[in-house]
Design an enzyme around this catalytic site. Structure first.
Site, PDB file in Angstrom:
ATOM      1  N   GLU A 111       8.739  -1.195  -8.411  1.00  0.00           N
ATOM      2  CA  GLU A 111       8.829  -1.370  -6.970  1.00  0.00           C
ATOM      3  C   GLU A 111       8.960  -2.845  -6.647  1.00  0.00           C
ATOM      4  O   GLU A 111       8.342  -3.692  -7.308  1.00  0.00           O
ATOM      5  CB  GLU A 111       7.577  -0.781  -6.301  1.00  0.00           C
ATOM      6  CG  GLU A 111       7.703  -0.575  -4.812  1.00  0.00           C
ATOM      7  CD  GLU A 111       6.539   0.249  -4.254  1.00  0.00           C
ATOM      8  OE1 GLU A 111       6.383   1.428  -4.691  1.00  0.00           O
ATOM      9  OE2 GLU A 111       5.785  -0.270  -3.417  1.00  0.00           O
ATOM     10  N   ASP A 113       8.751  -5.184  -3.184  1.00  0.00           N
ATOM     11  CA  ASP A 113       8.300  -4.997  -1.805  1.00  0.00           C
ATOM     12  C   ASP A 113       8.396  -6.226  -0.929  1.00  0.00           C
ATOM     13  O   ASP A 113       7.968  -7.322  -1.329  1.00  0.00           O
ATOM     14  CB  ASP A 113       6.813  -4.597  -1.779  1.00  0.00           C
ATOM     15  CG  ASP A 113       6.518  -3.314  -2.507  1.00  0.00           C
ATOM     16  OD1 ASP A 113       7.438  -2.513  -2.698  1.00  0.00           O
ATOM     17  OD2 ASP A 113       5.338  -3.109  -2.876  1.00  0.00           O
ATOM     18  N   GLU A 115       6.495  -6.658   2.677  1.00  0.00           N
ATOM     19  CA  GLU A 115       5.555  -6.016   3.587  1.00  0.00           C
ATOM     20  C   GLU A 115       5.203  -7.006   4.696  1.00  0.00           C
ATOM     21  O   GLU A 115       4.699  -8.103   4.416  1.00  0.00           O
ATOM     22  CB  GLU A 115       4.295  -5.567   2.860  1.00  0.00           C
ATOM     23  CG  GLU A 115       4.541  -4.442   1.873  1.00  0.00           C
ATOM     24  CD  GLU A 115       3.305  -4.052   1.094  1.00  0.00           C
ATOM     25  OE1 GLU A 115       3.051  -2.845   0.955  1.00  0.00           O
ATOM     26  OE2 GLU A 115       2.585  -4.957   0.619  1.00  0.00           O
ATOM     27  N   GLN A 128       4.128 -10.455   3.064  1.00  0.00           N
ATOM     28  CA  GLN A 128       3.637 -10.262   1.699  1.00  0.00           C
ATOM     29  C   GLN A 128       4.746  -9.675   0.838  1.00  0.00           C
ATOM     30  O   GLN A 128       5.433  -8.745   1.246  1.00  0.00           O
ATOM     31  CB  GLN A 128       2.427  -9.331   1.683  1.00  0.00           C
ATOM     32  CG  GLN A 128       1.951  -8.977   0.272  1.00  0.00           C
ATOM     33  CD  GLN A 128       0.629  -8.240   0.268  1.00  0.00           C
ATOM     34  OE1 GLN A 128      -0.417  -8.827   0.502  1.00  0.00           O
ATOM     35  NE2 GLN A 128       0.655  -6.940   0.003  1.00  0.00           N
ATOM     36  N   THR A 129       4.919 -10.226  -0.352  1.00  0.00           N
ATOM     37  CA  THR A 129       5.839  -9.655  -1.330  1.00  0.00           C
ATOM     38  C   THR A 129       5.036  -9.206  -2.542  1.00  0.00           C
ATOM     39  O   THR A 129       3.968  -9.741  -2.834  1.00  0.00           O
ATOM     40  CB  THR A 129       6.918 -10.667  -1.762  1.00  0.00           C
ATOM     41  OG1 THR A 129       6.284 -11.857  -2.269  1.00  0.00           O
ATOM     42  CG2 THR A 129       7.812 -11.028  -0.586  1.00  0.00           C
ATOM     43  N   ASN A 130       5.561  -8.206  -3.237  1.00  0.00           N
ATOM     44  CA  ASN A 130       4.870  -7.683  -4.407  1.00  0.00           C
ATOM     45  C   ASN A 130       5.900  -7.095  -5.358  1.00  0.00           C
ATOM     46  O   ASN A 130       6.990  -6.696  -4.942  1.00  0.00           O
ATOM     47  CB  ASN A 130       3.853  -6.615  -3.993  1.00  0.00           C
ATOM     48  CG  ASN A 130       2.793  -6.359  -5.053  1.00  0.00           C
ATOM     49  OD1 ASN A 130       2.800  -6.976  -6.127  1.00  0.00           O
ATOM     50  ND2 ASN A 130       1.882  -5.445  -4.770  1.00  0.00           N
ATOM     51  N   ARG A 139       0.678  -8.401  -8.090  1.00  0.00           N
ATOM     52  CA  ARG A 139       1.570  -9.567  -8.127  1.00  0.00           C
ATOM     53  C   ARG A 139       1.925 -10.014  -6.697  1.00  0.00           C
ATOM     54  O   ARG A 139       3.058 -10.342  -6.398  1.00  0.00           O
ATOM     55  CB  ARG A 139       2.844  -9.240  -8.903  1.00  0.00           C
ATOM     56  CG  ARG A 139       2.617  -8.950 -10.381  1.00  0.00           C
ATOM     57  CD  ARG A 139       3.939  -8.671 -11.082  1.00  0.00           C
ATOM     58  NE  ARG A 139       3.770  -8.494 -12.506  1.00  0.00           N
ATOM     59  CZ  ARG A 139       3.539  -7.317 -13.101  1.00  0.00           C
ATOM     60  NH1 ARG A 139       3.443  -6.218 -12.368  1.00  0.00           N
ATOM     61  NH2 ARG A 139       3.412  -7.240 -14.414  1.00  0.00           N
ATOM     62  N   GLU A 140       0.929 -10.037  -5.827  1.00  0.00           N
ATOM     63  CA  GLU A 140       1.181 -10.358  -4.428  1.00  0.00           C
ATOM     64  C   GLU A 140       1.369 -11.858  -4.198  1.00  0.00           C
ATOM     65  O   GLU A 140       0.702 -12.680  -4.821  1.00  0.00           O
ATOM     66  CB  GLU A 140       0.028  -9.887  -3.533  1.00  0.00           C
ATOM     67  CG  GLU A 140      -0.260  -8.401  -3.598  1.00  0.00           C
ATOM     68  CD  GLU A 140      -1.329  -8.047  -4.607  1.00  0.00           C
ATOM     69  OE1 GLU A 140      -1.617  -8.885  -5.499  1.00  0.00           O
ATOM     70  OE2 GLU A 140      -1.881  -6.935  -4.526  1.00  0.00           O
ATOM     71  N   GLY A 209      -7.897  -9.201   6.406  1.00  0.00           N
ATOM     72  CA  GLY A 209      -8.607  -8.431   5.388  1.00  0.00           C
ATOM     73  C   GLY A 209      -9.198  -7.137   5.902  1.00  0.00           C
ATOM     74  O   GLY A 209     -10.133  -6.596   5.309  1.00  0.00           O
ATOM     75  N   ARG A 285      -9.713 -14.040  -9.409  1.00  0.00           N
ATOM     76  CA  ARG A 285      -9.299 -12.635  -9.443  1.00  0.00           C
ATOM     77  C   ARG A 285      -9.010 -12.164 -10.860  1.00  0.00           C
ATOM     78  O   ARG A 285      -9.382 -11.054 -11.253  1.00  0.00           O
ATOM     79  CB  ARG A 285      -8.063 -12.462  -8.569  1.00  0.00           C
ATOM     80  CG  ARG A 285      -7.482 -11.060  -8.560  1.00  0.00           C
ATOM     81  CD  ARG A 285      -6.235 -11.036  -7.694  1.00  0.00           C
ATOM     82  NE  ARG A 285      -5.623  -9.727  -7.662  1.00  0.00           N
ATOM     83  CZ  ARG A 285      -4.496  -9.451  -7.014  1.00  0.00           C
ATOM     84  NH1 ARG A 285      -3.876 -10.392  -6.323  1.00  0.00           N
ATOM     85  NH2 ARG A 285      -3.987  -8.236  -7.035  1.00  0.00           N
TER      86      ARG A 285
END
Length: 299
Positions: A111, A113, A115, A128-130, A139-140, A209, A285
């Site tokens: 995918e 993305d 967003e 936001q891309t992923n 992988r945001e 968030g 993270r």
């Protein structure tokens, strides 16, 4: 609203550079789309939440308390470029998500993305891309746009080929994801994907968030889709055909294998002034065990 100070960071050469990039894509085009949403797309759910112009050239995606909606291309593709003009939800869009993405659909899905994360009136949208590869994401990246995306159409593009994925906004490359499979990094290169657009409820995470919820009194929320172009290899069941370098498959040729000098300057400008989150900088993270592609070249 986007401040004049932030706009001053937009170098004058960018206007000319992006125009030249746009012209180069026109010259290379081998378009497979018709430009008519009724012909190229089908509705995956909630057709009552879609309005399409008489000529099929524009389409509204509508979201209210009852439902959001989604459309997808009738064809699937393996590599190409996908350009979509979108005007995002005006006013208070907090908690909403508008998505423009490629997806393979399998459990081990690939995918790519875009967003668009809504916000309260007067505050900037977050883009936001992923990238999912073989079912794994994390992988945001996030940027704040340098314009108000609710006032007019802007072109959002995905270039996907054997060498790289490039996310672009008005021809400005905002992110790359290179094919480093030879170095152990996963890359989507064998599963065909369909192009999808959707509008949905993301209030549990999308704005602050999840702290800022949807204000339902502002519904319905409407995102407008304008002209689009799909210039890609239509999936016929043989991946080898789509991997061939040819005049029709210009996206696989050498000139699209990396960013040009001009694109690199634009890319660096975005990262310097507009990047707000990059998974490759989130040591906490990943507990200092960063994904392998984070240490490899971006172009």
């Amino acid at each position: 609203m986007i401040s004049k100070k932030k706009m001053n960071h937009f170098p004058r050469f960018i206007f000319l550079a992006t125009f030249l990039i746009y012209l180069s894509h026109i010259a290379l085009a081998s378009i497979v789309s018709t430009g008519d949403y009724n012909k190229d797309f089908y509705v995956t759910y909630s057709p009552s939440h879609i309005n399409t112009s008489v000529d099929g050239r524009t389409r509204n995606l509508i979201f209210d308390k009852e439902s959001g909606t989604e459309i997808a291309t009738k064809d699937m593709y393996l590599f190409g470029q996908f350009d979509m003009k979108i005007k995002l939800i005006p006013g208070n869009s907090a908690g909403t998500v508008v998505a423009f993405y490629l997806a393979s659909g399998q459990p081990n899905r690939d995918e790519v993305d875009f967003e668009f994360l809504g916000n309260v009136a007067g505050k900037p949208y977050t883009l936001q891309t992923n990238v999912y590869v073989d079912g794994f994401d994390d992988r945001e990246q996030r940027i704040n746009l340098w314009f108000d995306p609710t006032q007019d159409y802007h072109t959002y593009s995905i270039l996907w080929n054997l060498h790289q994925i490039v996310f672009m906004v008005d021809w400005v490359p905002i992110r790359t994801y290179r094919n480093h499979a030879d170095k152990g990094a996963k890359y989507p290169h064998w599963q065909p994907m369909e192009l999808k657009l959707s509008i949905w409820n993301g209030e549990d995470w999308a704005t602050d968030g999840g702290k800022t919820k949807i204000e339902w009194s502002k519904a319905p929320f409407v995102a407008t889709l304008g002209n689009y172009k799909i210039d890609a290899c239509v999936w016929k069941g043989n991946a080898r055909f789509c991997r061939v370098e040819s005049e029709n498959h210009w996206w696989n040729k050498g000139q699209s294998s990396t960013l040009t000098w001009t694109q690199r300057r634009l890319f660096k400008w975005v990262r310097k002034y507009h990047l707000t989150y990059d998974y490759c900088m989130d040591n906490q993270r990943f507990q200092n065990n960063m994904p392998i592609e984070c240490s490899l070249p971006k172009y």
